[in-house]
Scaffold this active site. Sequence first.
Site, mmCIF file in Angstrom:
data_model
loop_
_atom_site.group_PDB
_atom_site.id
_atom_site.type_symbol
_atom_site.label_atom_id
_atom_site.label_comp_id
_atom_site.label_asym_id
_atom_site.label_seq_id
_atom_site.Cartn_x
_atom_site.Cartn_y
_atom_site.Cartn_z
ATOM 1 N N LYS A 53 0.841 -1.209 0.000
ATOM 2 C CA LYS A 53 0.000 0.000 0.000
ATOM 3 C C LYS A 53 0.873 1.255 0.000
ATOM 4 O O LYS A 53 0.619 2.209 -0.743
ATOM 5 C CB LYS A 53 -0.935 -0.018 1.217
ATOM 6 C CG LYS A 53 -2.057 -1.029 1.067
ATOM 7 C CD LYS A 53 -2.804 -1.313 2.362
ATOM 8 C CE LYS A 53 -3.806 -2.442 2.131
ATOM 9 N NZ LYS A 53 -4.487 -2.901 3.350
ATOM 10 N N GLN A 97 -4.840 -1.747 9.606
ATOM 11 C CA GLN A 97 -4.645 -3.050 8.974
ATOM 12 C C GLN A 97 -5.189 -4.145 9.894
ATOM 13 O O GLN A 97 -4.811 -4.224 11.065
ATOM 14 C CB GLN A 97 -3.148 -3.268 8.678
ATOM 15 C CG GLN A 97 -2.853 -4.526 7.918
ATOM 16 C CD GLN A 97 -3.429 -4.510 6.486
ATOM 17 O OE1 GLN A 97 -3.385 -3.504 5.800
ATOM 18 N NE2 GLN A 97 -3.989 -5.626 6.072
ATOM 19 N N ASP A 120 -11.207 2.602 4.215
ATOM 20 C CA ASP A 120 -11.595 1.200 4.012
ATOM 21 C C ASP A 120 -13.116 1.071 3.866
ATOM 22 O O ASP A 120 -13.615 0.024 3.463
ATOM 23 C CB ASP A 120 -11.141 0.340 5.201
ATOM 24 C CG ASP A 120 -9.886 -0.472 4.880
ATOM 25 O OD1 ASP A 120 -9.612 -0.683 3.677
ATOM 26 O OD2 ASP A 120 -9.198 -0.902 5.821
#
Length: 309
Positions: A53, A97, A120
């Site tokens: 990422k 994460q 997200d």
Amino acid sequence: MSRILDGKWVRDEIQRECLPRVRKIVAQAGRAPRLAVILAGSDPGSEIYVRNKVKVCQELGIASEKLTPSESVTTAELLAAIEELNRREEVDGILVQLPLPKQAESRAVLAAIQPEKDVDGFHPVNVGHLVANRPGLRPCTPAGIMELLRRYEIPVAGRRAVVVGRSDIVGKPMALMLLHQHATVTICHSRTSNLAEECARADILVAAIGKPALVRREFIKPGATVIDVGMNRLTDGAQARSLLAGAPEKLALFEKNGSVLVGDVHPAEVALAAGAYTPVPGGVGLLTVAMLMVNTIAAAERRLGLCSA
Ligand code: NDP
């Protein structure tokens, strides 16, 4: 002949379109969009994902930063870190994460992210926006699949779509996105009776199950579009040889490397029935990070008042 839907091509297109948007933000706001990633503990899979990422951020001119609290981090410490990132004006996107270390309460942590920075798309406010089909940040994997369908001009409206899997991250948002594009949607899960029969009715079949090669030829309506979200690493020889008996290329990879990545759809049988399908690897897996970049840019644009989307 079935068509392979190339995730790399879609990813490259999505990322190419990011570049002028980033340049515009820099020109108008005097700074790049910024993504902050919290990587707690030392899960090797998570470390690889986060490294990727950060790398893609660099390629697109998006600023990024990584917070790396230890495996023993508490919920309170994570909440404090998020509070700080929420407060910082120049941070546009916050990503935690997953999975978090087991003592940390994931739900509480994710819910603490400011919805405008929730790249997200997991915050309940953004889930609500998705359900109501209002603008908001959308979960990256299903959003990437919608991009793939759009860019390959696969019609969705009026089609029968079956989504196997009902997770908050993939299955549920996927079903909602297909519904909003006017598909007739069925959601299947581990308690579904006659899974093969349900799937065989689908014009668009999305498998987000986490079970290697579960979807076989008889699950696939001839000519259907099959989207394989699954990422399963086979390491057991007996399982690999039994599942991949009809897929010599995959089996050869297994024999060479001692493991092989397999989707939720049988890698050889899909080509016998589907009209089009995403391969594993090289399909959906490539789109998730690209959509994270899109979400980060969109979050920056909205926060800076640069667009009305
Ligand atoms: P979850 O484990 O959260 O959900 C799996 C879903 O599949 C559940 O709804 C479960 O049903 C259902 N399921 C399990 N077994 C069966 C079965 N035998 N028959 C029918 N349904 C079944 O997984 P995720 O949604 O997070 O991920 C799914 C897959 O996608 C995984 O392989 C994951 O690695 C991959 N993935 C890939 C991404 C990418 O970028 N390509 C991103 C995210 C995930 P129930 O609810 O009843 O338990």
